[in-house]
Design a protein around this motif. Structure first.
Motif, PDB file in Angstrom:
ATOM      1  N   PHE A  78       0.831  -1.208   0.000  1.00 48.01           N
ATOM      2  CA  PHE A  78       0.000   0.000   0.000  1.00 48.01           C
ATOM      3  C   PHE A  78       0.867   1.260   0.000  1.00 48.01           C
ATOM      4  O   PHE A  78       0.586   2.229  -0.719  1.00 48.01           O
ATOM      5  CB  PHE A  78      -0.921  -0.002   1.224  1.00 48.01           C
ATOM      6  N   ILE A  79       1.956   1.254   0.769  1.00 46.36           N
ATOM      7  CA  ILE A  79       2.871   2.406   0.816  1.00 46.36           C
ATOM      8  C   ILE A  79       3.504   2.617  -0.552  1.00 46.36           C
ATOM      9  O   ILE A  79       3.623   3.752  -1.040  1.00 46.36           O
ATOM     10  CB  ILE A  79       3.951   2.179   1.888  1.00 46.36           C
ATOM     11  N   HIS A  80       3.896   1.529  -1.192  1.00 45.10           N
ATOM     12  CA  HIS A  80       4.485   1.588  -2.535  1.00 45.10           C
ATOM     13  C   HIS A  80       3.490   2.200  -3.522  1.00 45.10           C
ATOM     14  O   HIS A  80       3.851   3.048  -4.350  1.00 45.10           O
ATOM     15  CB  HIS A  80       4.866   0.170  -2.966  1.00 45.10           C
ATOM     16  N   PHE A  81       2.229   1.783  -3.412  1.00 41.40           N
ATOM     17  CA  PHE A  81       1.184   2.319  -4.294  1.00 41.40           C
ATOM     18  C   PHE A  81       0.999   3.822  -4.056  1.00 41.40           C
ATOM     19  O   PHE A  81       0.858   4.600  -5.012  1.00 41.40           O
ATOM     20  CB  PHE A  81      -0.130   1.569  -4.037  1.00 41.40           C
ATOM     21  N   CYS A  82       0.998   4.235  -2.800  1.00 42.33           N
ATOM     22  CA  CYS A  82       0.844   5.660  -2.463  1.00 42.33           C
ATOM     23  C   CYS A  82       1.974   6.484  -3.064  1.00 42.33           C
ATOM     24  O   CYS A  82       1.753   7.551  -3.652  1.00 42.33           O
ATOM     25  CB  CYS A  82       0.801   5.840  -0.944  1.00 42.33           C
ATOM     26  N   ARG A  83       3.199   6.006  -2.911  1.00 47.86           N
ATOM     27  CA  ARG A  83       4.354   6.743  -3.432  1.00 47.86           C
ATOM     28  C   ARG A  83       4.302   6.848  -4.949  1.00 47.86           C
ATOM     29  O   ARG A  83       4.662   7.877  -5.524  1.00 47.86           O
ATOM     30  CB  ARG A  83       5.643   6.055  -2.971  1.00 47.86           C
ATOM     31  N   ARG A  84       3.864   5.770  -5.599  1.00 46.42           N
ATOM     32  CA  ARG A  84       3.758   5.770  -7.047  1.00 46.42           C
ATOM     33  C   ARG A  84       2.787   6.837  -7.543  1.00 46.42           C
ATOM     34  O   ARG A  84       2.928   7.364  -8.638  1.00 46.42           O
ATOM     35  CB  ARG A  84       3.304   4.399  -7.538  1.00 46.42           C
ATOM     36  N   HIS A  85       1.798   7.145  -6.713  1.00 48.60           N
ATOM     37  CA  HIS A  85       0.792   8.140  -7.075  1.00 48.60           C
ATOM     38  C   HIS A  85       1.037   9.490  -6.412  1.00 48.60           C
ATOM     39  O   HIS A  85       0.160  10.362  -6.405  1.00 48.60           O
ATOM     40  CB  HIS A  85      -0.616   7.630  -6.712  1.00 48.60           C
ATOM     41  N   GLY A  86       2.232   9.674  -5.859  1.00 52.07           N
ATOM     42  CA  GLY A  86       2.611  10.963  -5.298  1.00 52.07           C
ATOM     43  C   GLY A  86       1.919  11.328  -4.001  1.00 52.07           C
ATOM     44  O   GLY A  86       1.878  12.508  -3.629  1.00 52.07           O
ATOM     45  N   VAL A  87       1.381  10.341  -3.305  1.00 50.44           N
ATOM     46  CA  VAL A  87       0.709  10.598  -2.029  1.00 50.44           C
ATOM     47  C   VAL A  87       1.694  10.358  -0.892  1.00 50.44           C
ATOM     48  O   VAL A  87       2.150   9.232  -0.677  1.00 50.44           O
ATOM     49  CB  VAL A  87      -0.531   9.693  -1.859  1.00 50.44           C
ATOM     50  N   ALA A  88       2.038  11.429  -0.170  1.00 48.19           N
ATOM     51  CA  ALA A  88       2.984  11.326   0.938  1.00 48.19           C
ATOM     52  C   ALA A  88       2.319  11.600   2.281  1.00 48.19           C
ATOM     53  O   ALA A  88       2.954  11.463   3.323  1.00 48.19           O
ATOM     54  CB  ALA A  88       4.142  12.307   0.733  1.00 48.19           C
TER      55      ALA A  88
END
Length: 359
Positions: A78-88
């Protein structure tokens, strides 16, 4: 004159004290307080760190070690997915975003997922996909304190979790004892006791570690059976979960009593913890189990479940041949579920196979 001198000294001291106060006040006022960060709901600036902190706070840092560790491993996706979409910042996550994560996981069920930069994420099983959705739900509940962003794995993935076992159980008593001997040679006598208790009594690893061995022995002498009470998953402690003693089960119980730390009623010493026990004893023995032909500690419970089923039917389990007596099959499944601590007949299928009937 003496009175004047005394008054003069008193005034000087008072001036010095006031001067020091003013200086100290000036120093304090010169320090600008660092504004407290509200990112990730105050759990930290880095999303990965904040997720781990949120899970620890949600479950408490002194319990649920295995649950927290499992969610932290799955959270990486889930963290990887967030980073891929620019969500920090977890505060930016809304329902549209969690649904898009669900679609991402769904595509990984169907095959590999390729990102625009060419990076490929491997295919996952249906069961693991449901686990990923479950962990995402837990993370957002831990952050927000509500279920506003909870999504249904069945709805978003479009497929139910498959929990019917199809392969034969690889945990017969001979292989289990072989693993026990190997563990003892390597110096893991306590882990060997866990193996025996898991295979003979159907205990989970934590249940085997924390089982009150003296209580079990007293109950067997009085009634011929013992209850599985300590270390039960999710607080499922119930006197209804009793297992009747037989020769193999008594052998396992006596062995555990023999190797337990001196003065302890279970396999833990007074200064030990379950977490340290898992790291020191259980984890090194997972490979030993595999070398003996047993895939995992969970497989030992499956072996126990098969024994219970076959004792009741006086015949082979559905993994070996089709079911011939549907009434007895249901009775056996209910008993398997009870002795494993689930009390749901449907769960028995994940241990002993489905309900395919003879022609």
């Amino acid at each position: 004159m003496a009175c004047r001198a005394h008054l003069y000294i008193h005034l000087i001291i008072e001036e010095v004290v006031m001067s020091n106060k003013q200086v100290s006040r000036g120093r304090r006022s010169s320090r600008k307080k660092r504004p407290s960060s509200k990112e990730n709901f105050g759990k930290g600036r880095q999303l990965g760190y904040a997720v781990r902190e949120a899970l620890d706070d949600y479950y408490s840092r002194v319990s649920h070690y295995n649950t927290r560790a499992t969610h932290k491993r799955r959270a990486v996706t889930f963290i990887h997915f967030c980073r891929r979409h620019g969500v920090a910042d977890a505060r930016d996550i809304d329902r549209e975003f969690v649904l898009s994560f669900g679609q991402y996981v769904r595509q990984r069920i169907e095959g590999e997922y390729q990102w625009p930069d060419g990076t490929v994420d491997a295919q996952v099983s249906v069961a693991y996909a449901h686990n990923l959705i479950s962990t995402m739900n837990v993370i957002m509940r831990a952050f927000r304190g509500d279920n506003a962003l909870k999504i249904s794995g069945k709805e978003v993935l479009g497929v139910c979790r498959k929990s019917v076992r199809t392969r034969e159980i690889q945990a017969d008593v001979v292989d289990t004892k072989d693993a026990v001997d190997r563990a003892m040679v390597e110096g893991f006598c306590l882990a060997a006791a866990v193996m025996m208790l898991a295979r003979a009594w159907g205990m989970r690893v934590r249940e085997a570690i924390l089982a009150d061995l003296d209580r079990m022995m007293r109950e067997i002498k009085r009634t011929g059976e013992a209850a599985i009470l300590e270390g039960c998953k999710g607080g499922r402690k119930s006197r209804d979960r009793t297992v009747r003693a037989n020769e193999f089960r008594m052998e396992a119980l006596r062995f555990a009593i023999e190797v337990r730390p001196k003065g302890s009623k279970n396999l833990l010493s007074e200064s030990d913890t379950v977490k340290r026990f898992l790291l020191r004893e259980i984890n090194p023995c997972r490979l030993i189990l595999k070398k003996a032909g047993v895939p995992s500690f969970q497989e030992l419970r499956a072996g126990f479940a098969q024994d219970v089923y076959e004792e009741i039917l006086e015949g082979p389990s559905p993994l070996k041949q089709p079911i011939r007596d549907q009434v007895m099959d249901r009775i056996a499944r209910a008993e398997v579920s009870r002795q494993l601590g689930h009390n749901r007949i449907s769960v028995a299928s994940s241990y002993i196979g489905g309900t395919r009937h003879a022609a």
